[in-house]
Design a protein around this motif. Structure first.
Motif, PDB file in Angstrom:
ATOM      1  N   PHE A 355      -2.021  28.062  55.927  1.00  0.00           N
ATOM      2  CA  PHE A 355      -1.012  27.019  55.756  1.00  0.00           C
ATOM      3  C   PHE A 355      -0.535  26.518  57.108  1.00  0.00           C
ATOM      4  O   PHE A 355      -0.335  25.324  57.307  1.00  0.00           O
ATOM      5  CB  PHE A 355       0.154  27.519  54.907  1.00  0.00           C
ATOM      6  CG  PHE A 355      -0.171  27.588  53.451  1.00  0.00           C
ATOM      7  CD1 PHE A 355      -0.070  26.467  52.647  1.00  0.00           C
ATOM      8  CD2 PHE A 355      -0.618  28.766  52.869  1.00  0.00           C
ATOM      9  CE1 PHE A 355      -0.397  26.510  51.303  1.00  0.00           C
ATOM     10  CE2 PHE A 355      -0.952  28.827  51.530  1.00  0.00           C
ATOM     11  CZ  PHE A 355      -0.839  27.704  50.746  1.00  0.00           C
ATOM     12  N   LEU A 358      -3.146  24.268  58.375  1.00  0.00           N
ATOM     13  CA  LEU A 358      -3.166  23.014  57.621  1.00  0.00           C
ATOM     14  C   LEU A 358      -2.072  22.079  58.118  1.00  0.00           C
ATOM     15  O   LEU A 358      -2.294  20.883  58.300  1.00  0.00           O
ATOM     16  CB  LEU A 358      -2.981  23.282  56.126  1.00  0.00           C
ATOM     17  CG  LEU A 358      -4.153  23.928  55.406  1.00  0.00           C
ATOM     18  CD1 LEU A 358      -3.797  24.223  53.964  1.00  0.00           C
ATOM     19  CD2 LEU A 358      -5.370  23.006  55.459  1.00  0.00           C
ATOM     20  N   SER A 391     -11.746  22.831  60.181  1.00  0.00           N
ATOM     21  CA  SER A 391     -12.509  22.359  59.022  1.00  0.00           C
ATOM     22  C   SER A 391     -12.929  23.535  58.150  1.00  0.00           C
ATOM     23  O   SER A 391     -13.066  23.384  56.934  1.00  0.00           O
ATOM     24  CB  SER A 391     -13.710  21.512  59.438  1.00  0.00           C
ATOM     25  OG  SER A 391     -14.499  22.188  60.371  1.00  0.00           O
ATOM     26  N   SER A 392     -13.072  24.703  58.744  1.00  0.00           N
ATOM     27  CA  SER A 392     -13.392  25.881  57.956  1.00  0.00           C
ATOM     28  C   SER A 392     -12.205  26.281  57.067  1.00  0.00           C
ATOM     29  O   SER A 392     -12.376  26.664  55.902  1.00  0.00           O
ATOM     30  CB  SER A 392     -13.787  26.995  58.929  1.00  0.00           C
ATOM     31  OG  SER A 392     -13.860  28.232  58.310  1.00  0.00           O
ATOM     32  N   MET A 394      -9.868  24.139  56.035  1.00  0.00           N
ATOM     33  CA  MET A 394      -9.741  23.096  55.017  1.00  0.00           C
ATOM     34  C   MET A 394     -10.763  23.309  53.912  1.00  0.00           C
ATOM     35  O   MET A 394     -10.460  23.158  52.730  1.00  0.00           O
ATOM     36  CB  MET A 394      -9.948  21.738  55.668  1.00  0.00           C
ATOM     37  CG  MET A 394      -8.805  21.345  56.563  1.00  0.00           C
ATOM     38  SD  MET A 394      -8.354  19.650  56.241  1.00  0.00           S
ATOM     39  CE  MET A 394      -6.915  19.483  57.274  1.00  0.00           C
ATOM     40  N   ALA A 395     -11.985  23.660  54.310  1.00  0.00           N
ATOM     41  CA  ALA A 395     -13.023  23.905  53.309  1.00  0.00           C
ATOM     42  C   ALA A 395     -12.621  25.067  52.406  1.00  0.00           C
ATOM     43  O   ALA A 395     -12.844  25.030  51.196  1.00  0.00           O
ATOM     44  CB  ALA A 395     -14.359  24.195  53.989  1.00  0.00           C
ATOM     45  N   PHE A 397      -9.530  25.936  51.631  1.00  0.00           N
ATOM     46  CA  PHE A 397      -8.473  25.423  50.765  1.00  0.00           C
ATOM     47  C   PHE A 397      -9.077  24.599  49.617  1.00  0.00           C
ATOM     48  O   PHE A 397      -8.736  24.783  48.450  1.00  0.00           O
ATOM     49  CB  PHE A 397      -7.531  24.570  51.612  1.00  0.00           C
ATOM     50  CG  PHE A 397      -6.213  24.286  50.967  1.00  0.00           C
ATOM     51  CD1 PHE A 397      -5.131  25.130  51.182  1.00  0.00           C
ATOM     52  CD2 PHE A 397      -6.036  23.176  50.174  1.00  0.00           C
ATOM     53  CE1 PHE A 397      -3.910  24.867  50.603  1.00  0.00           C
ATOM     54  CE2 PHE A 397      -4.813  22.909  49.592  1.00  0.00           C
ATOM     55  CZ  PHE A 397      -3.743  23.753  49.806  1.00  0.00           C
ATOM     56  N   VAL A 398      -9.989  23.709  49.975  1.00  0.00           N
ATOM     57  CA  VAL A 398     -10.631  22.859  48.974  1.00  0.00           C
ATOM     58  C   VAL A 398     -11.385  23.716  47.959  1.00  0.00           C
ATOM     59  O   VAL A 398     -11.254  23.548  46.747  1.00  0.00           O
ATOM     60  CB  VAL A 398     -11.591  21.866  49.664  1.00  0.00           C
ATOM     61  CG1 VAL A 398     -12.497  21.197  48.644  1.00  0.00           C
ATOM     62  CG2 VAL A 398     -10.803  20.832  50.463  1.00  0.00           C
ATOM     63  N   MET A 399     -12.154  24.681  48.470  1.00  0.00           N
ATOM     64  CA  MET A 399     -12.926  25.527  47.564  1.00  0.00           C
ATOM     65  C   MET A 399     -12.027  26.381  46.691  1.00  0.00           C
ATOM     66  O   MET A 399     -12.354  26.654  45.539  1.00  0.00           O
ATOM     67  CB  MET A 399     -13.877  26.402  48.367  1.00  0.00           C
ATOM     68  CG  MET A 399     -15.157  25.667  48.650  1.00  0.00           C
ATOM     69  SD  MET A 399     -16.444  26.791  49.161  1.00  0.00           S
ATOM     70  CE  MET A 399     -15.864  27.178  50.776  1.00  0.00           C
ATOM     71  N   PHE A 401      -9.121  25.545  45.478  1.00  0.00           N
ATOM     72  CA  PHE A 401      -8.602  24.751  44.366  1.00  0.00           C
ATOM     73  C   PHE A 401      -9.705  24.284  43.423  1.00  0.00           C
ATOM     74  O   PHE A 401      -9.488  24.201  42.216  1.00  0.00           O
ATOM     75  CB  PHE A 401      -7.733  23.602  44.877  1.00  0.00           C
ATOM     76  CG  PHE A 401      -6.365  24.080  45.227  1.00  0.00           C
ATOM     77  CD1 PHE A 401      -5.394  24.192  44.251  1.00  0.00           C
ATOM     78  CD2 PHE A 401      -6.065  24.496  46.513  1.00  0.00           C
ATOM     79  CE1 PHE A 401      -4.140  24.690  44.551  1.00  0.00           C
ATOM     80  CE2 PHE A 401      -4.802  24.992  46.829  1.00  0.00           C
ATOM     81  CZ  PHE A 401      -3.844  25.083  45.835  1.00  0.00           C
ATOM     82  N   LEU A 402     -10.898  24.018  43.957  1.00  0.00           N
ATOM     83  CA  LEU A 402     -12.010  23.689  43.062  1.00  0.00           C
ATOM     84  C   LEU A 402     -12.353  24.903  42.193  1.00  0.00           C
ATOM     85  O   LEU A 402     -12.577  24.769  40.989  1.00  0.00           O
ATOM     86  CB  LEU A 402     -13.235  23.249  43.867  1.00  0.00           C
ATOM     87  CG  LEU A 402     -13.127  21.914  44.603  1.00  0.00           C
ATOM     88  CD1 LEU A 402     -14.436  21.594  45.331  1.00  0.00           C
ATOM     89  CD2 LEU A 402     -12.769  20.768  43.661  1.00  0.00           C
ATOM     90  N   LEU A 404     -10.314  27.329  41.381  1.00  0.00           N
ATOM     91  CA  LEU A 404      -9.197  27.488  40.466  1.00  0.00           C
ATOM     92  C   LEU A 404      -9.365  26.566  39.261  1.00  0.00           C
ATOM     93  O   LEU A 404      -9.195  26.987  38.103  1.00  0.00           O
ATOM     94  CB  LEU A 404      -7.888  27.181  41.204  1.00  0.00           C
ATOM     95  CG  LEU A 404      -6.584  27.374  40.456  1.00  0.00           C
ATOM     96  CD1 LEU A 404      -6.439  28.797  39.969  1.00  0.00           C
ATOM     97  CD2 LEU A 404      -5.403  27.005  41.352  1.00  0.00           C
ATOM     98  N   GLY A 405      -9.727  25.310  39.525  1.00  0.00           N
ATOM     99  CA  GLY A 405      -9.927  24.342  38.453  1.00  0.00           C
ATOM    100  C   GLY A 405     -11.065  24.747  37.540  1.00  0.00           C
ATOM    101  O   GLY A 405     -10.944  24.758  36.311  1.00  0.00           O
ATOM    102  N   VAL A 469     -16.078  32.025  50.326  1.00  0.00           N
ATOM    103  CA  VAL A 469     -17.267  31.588  51.051  1.00  0.00           C
ATOM    104  C   VAL A 469     -18.297  32.700  51.107  1.00  0.00           C
ATOM    105  O   VAL A 469     -19.494  32.475  50.917  1.00  0.00           O
ATOM    106  CB  VAL A 469     -16.900  31.176  52.483  1.00  0.00           C
ATOM    107  CG1 VAL A 469     -18.043  30.414  53.112  1.00  0.00           C
ATOM    108  CG2 VAL A 469     -15.630  30.355  52.488  1.00  0.00           C
ATOM    109  N   LEU A 472     -19.969  32.682  47.762  1.00  0.00           N
ATOM    110  CA  LEU A 472     -20.681  31.453  47.420  1.00  0.00           C
ATOM    111  C   LEU A 472     -21.914  31.263  48.284  1.00  0.00           C
ATOM    112  O   LEU A 472     -22.912  30.699  47.846  1.00  0.00           O
ATOM    113  CB  LEU A 472     -19.734  30.256  47.558  1.00  0.00           C
ATOM    114  CG  LEU A 472     -18.530  30.308  46.612  1.00  0.00           C
ATOM    115  CD1 LEU A 472     -17.644  29.102  46.790  1.00  0.00           C
ATOM    116  CD2 LEU A 472     -18.975  30.417  45.155  1.00  0.00           C
TER     117      LEU A 472
END
Lengths: 482, 482
Positions: A355, A358, A391-392, A394-395, A397-399, A401-402, A404-405, A469, A472
């Motif tokens: 955070f 970010l 960027s790592s 951010m990636a 964070f994005v992953m 939430f993806l 989670l969804g 990561v 994945l």
């Protein structure tokens, strides 16, 4: 295909060690005659036999350390293989436990999540209760070592930021990891002993204090009764909150402190941000409780302190059903479970340093819009931070939430309603413990879910614990080509 | 402090134009004698007077275009000032409407969200219903122009990607914006006319068809009855789905098609990804409905087609209460509302190109972990994408979820339960329309919420529509220093 033997060798040794520890609950069941039977002895023998054979079969490797692929695989496989065997005592011993239940409980233990499928915990043999605590305790120290020795090298989710601590391990992962594990283990053991002593001093009986001290320092959250921490109202809540907070800080700082320097701990930007966040949230909930619920001063503060700390650190004890406090605490608790503690602690979730990074990055973006030709180097804790780290993060964070969804959608397809699906996915991915709603909320448990849902949640706990990561990446074809 | 006059001038002119259009519903109320009274005339005069004075007072500026700060301010102020005046007819005319209600409805209209605070819509004067449709229609074309002429120049949320279309506008924003607005308006008008004709052909009466065609092409979702689209079951659902899909594609492609080249539309990577996503979701829900709900073939397909398209495009019509379909559609609809259509359409939310770029970026990250010394240029739609675009998109994504969390917490503090708070925040921020749960779900409306909640949601709709960054940048001190 690369050489799997070094990975097999380490996992084999870990399994032997795991199996050996199963004799402890076996001894407890025998000494206290609590009816655990021989399940621990049988499980121990299976585990040791399997692990030993695996280690022997893989021992021939001549490579002195691990390469990148091997390090990834070891990280992920150890967290997958250990619960498979740690679940044996539940499967063989717990009344009516299916293998799904046993595996879920073991994953929840090893990942220090703390969600449970068992009810009437107080009727389980003491050995089984002890084993639940031990699994979380092993998981807790395991993740600190992984977070310090492996993830920075693997550049996962911005963890390369913590590489500068002097733990560059690639090519020599094992000796280094061993050395780190040594220092950390002493601290870990000392904190657990202090917590056990403190719990005993405030009146908790020895066995409960023992298991609780292990699950507190691991920020795991398994308790010995269905009532979780409600049985220990008052002083024990203060003790527990203190040790949950201590367990949320980076353990490397304690190592440095042990070596004579308290400065790194006191000046750690992550530590400060975490403590400020915790204090702000505890005070917010305290005032809310006093104003909106008419709660009394000390109780309002104590309950806020305990429950906020429990969720923020991802421990997951509950002393009350905070869903009865009104919608604000429910939504806030859901969100703060996604924050988590410091990197290098036993906590999981997104973690406070991400955070911080970010916010730094967003500030930079805005500066860049103001002055398109300016050059703005991001700095964290006084040191420059590379674009690759940002960027790592951010990636990640994005992953997060993806994932989670996606997990929420899969759980809903298995019949879970909106709150159960979304909060279940969140609590598993962030390794917290309780979800929301009547079924999996702080007053419920995960036993009533379908087998399919339990498997999905087990998978979610694992990828959450391994910072997404790391798991994945194993699913990408490029990884296996080496 | 920079020169505010160019901004004041344009907003003044926009207000005069807005005021002038209020004479249309006034005429409708007079001709059909539907009881709207003179509120539109009064509102028109106030708006024109205020806008005219503002334009005159600001007309002295000699600067030929807008600088960066002015462009930001104009973008944000126009979307804030217009609803203030567009709300006048509701405030003065609708029965028992507080100013809060009137402003919420105007913001929901202008941002093409489509959440409504009014119930018994069928009892409202025709002029008022027409005005609701007109607001969405203006908002729809407005956002296309903003998305094409302003956001790429302002480098907001990765929108600089669309700068290569040949619309580099800084320093000459106004003439360029005018030219773009011209071409777009013709397409927009033509699509609306086609939609009106199609609605009429499938049996919808002229007035309903008129308002619905305006709110369909704007992907807005205001309807003339509380039953939303349930009153027009059957063929009209197919027509509506077709035009909602058309309105979700980048309008620049239609301009190019009008100039003789259909290739850009057919080869647009965003268009393909959006259509593939839509088809996959429609088929998934259709099969789910047939298997889990025992729905019949044609109805299952039609209801899936209509409702998925409505939520994915952020229109927000409902033909049924899909919350009764079971937990899977509820959770999936929540998630797909966060996807949205193409950039440069009338859609809002995160938008499909950002997801494409996120996946590209995550693939890159993983490649970089495999081969730490490799150089991997990200490519989107065959062209290289700079690091700045990727990090701008990631920052957008991060801010979207942080805002979602923050707004949910604030709404819960105002007493909204978990589902209402979280889905309300999401539907406002993504400009969809309906939320989830019994109160604000597809079968409910937003009228019962507290005034404070309505203001928070109005703010959320605005920052969602303006792609967050454009609003948040105004709150940074650096912005005002110029």
């Amino acid at each position: 295909m690369f050489d799997l033997r070094p990975v097999g060798y380490v996992i084999g040794l870990l399994l032997v060690a795991l199996g050996a520890t199963m004799f402890i609950p076996w001894g407890v069941d025998i000494i206290w005659e609590t009816g655990g039977g021989g399940t621990f002895a049988v499980s121990a023998m299976i585990t040791i036999l399997f692990g030993g054979s695996m280690a022997l079969a893989s021992a021939n490797s001549r490579s002195p350390g691990l390469n990148l692929q091997q390090a990834f695989l070891l990280t992920v496989m150890s967290w997958t293989a250990l619960p498979v065997f740690a679940s044996l005592p539940f499967w063989l011993g717990a009344p009516n436990a299916s293998y799904t239940d046993a595996f879920f409980e073991a994953v929840s233990g090893m990942t220090t999540t703390g969600s449970t499928v068992f009810s009437n915990l107080e009727d389980l043999p003491l050995g089984t209760l002890l084993w639940r605590g031990m699994m979380q305790w092993f998981g807790g120290v395991g993740i600190i070592v992984v977070a310090m020795a492996f993830l920075p090298t693997l550049k996962v989710g911005g963890m390369q930021l913590f590489r500068s601590e002097g733990f560059d391990t690639l090519g020599k992962v094992l000796p280094r990891a061993g050395e780190i594990a040594g220092s950390i283990s002493i601290i870990y053991l000392a904190l657990t002993a202090a917590c056990l002593l403190a719990y005993s001093l405030v009146g908790i009986g020895f066995f409960d204090a023992l298991v609780l001290s292990m699950t507190t320092i691991a920020t795991g959250g398994f308790a010995n009764t269905d009532a979780s921490f409600a049985a220990f109202s008052g002083l024990p809540e203060y003790v527990s909150a203190l040790f949950m907070l201590l367990a949320s800080l980076p353990f490397i700082r304690y190592v440095q402190m042990m070596r004579g320097s308290a400065q790194p701990l006191l000046h750690d930007s992550q530590v400060r941000a975490f403590l400020i966040t915790a204090v702000a949230l505890i005070l917010t909930i305290t005032f809310y409780r006093m104003l909106a619920n008419g709660a009394h001063g000390e109780a309002a503060f104590r309950e806020s302190l305990f429950n906020v700390t429990s969720i923020l650190s991802g421990t997951g004890y509950a002393s009350v059903d905070y869903q009865l406090w009104g919608p604000f605490p429910v939504v806030l608790f859901f969100m703060l479970g996604l924050v988590g503690g410091c990197a290098g602690s036993t906590c999981c979730s997104i973690k406070i340093f991400r955070f911080q990074l970010l916010f730094i990055s967003i500030k930079q973006q805005i500066k860049r819009i103001h002055s398109p030709h300016g050059v703005f180097g991001a700095r964290y804790a006084g040191r420059p931070v590379g674009e690759d780290v940002i960027s790592s993060v951010m990636a990640f964070f994005v992953m997060f939430f993806l994932s989670l969804g996606l997990i929420s959608v899969v759980l809903s397809l298995l019949g879970l309603d909106f709150i159960t699906a979304v909060s279940g996915a969140a609590t598993a991915l962030a390794n917290i413990g309780p979800g929301l709603g009547p079924e999996i909320g702080p007053a419920g448990n995960f036993g009533g879910l379908s087998d399919a849902a339990k498997w999905v949640l087990s998978f979610a706990m694992l990828i959450g614990r391994l910072e997404l990561v790391a798991v994945l990446i194993l699913f990408t074809p490029g990884f296996w080509r080496g």
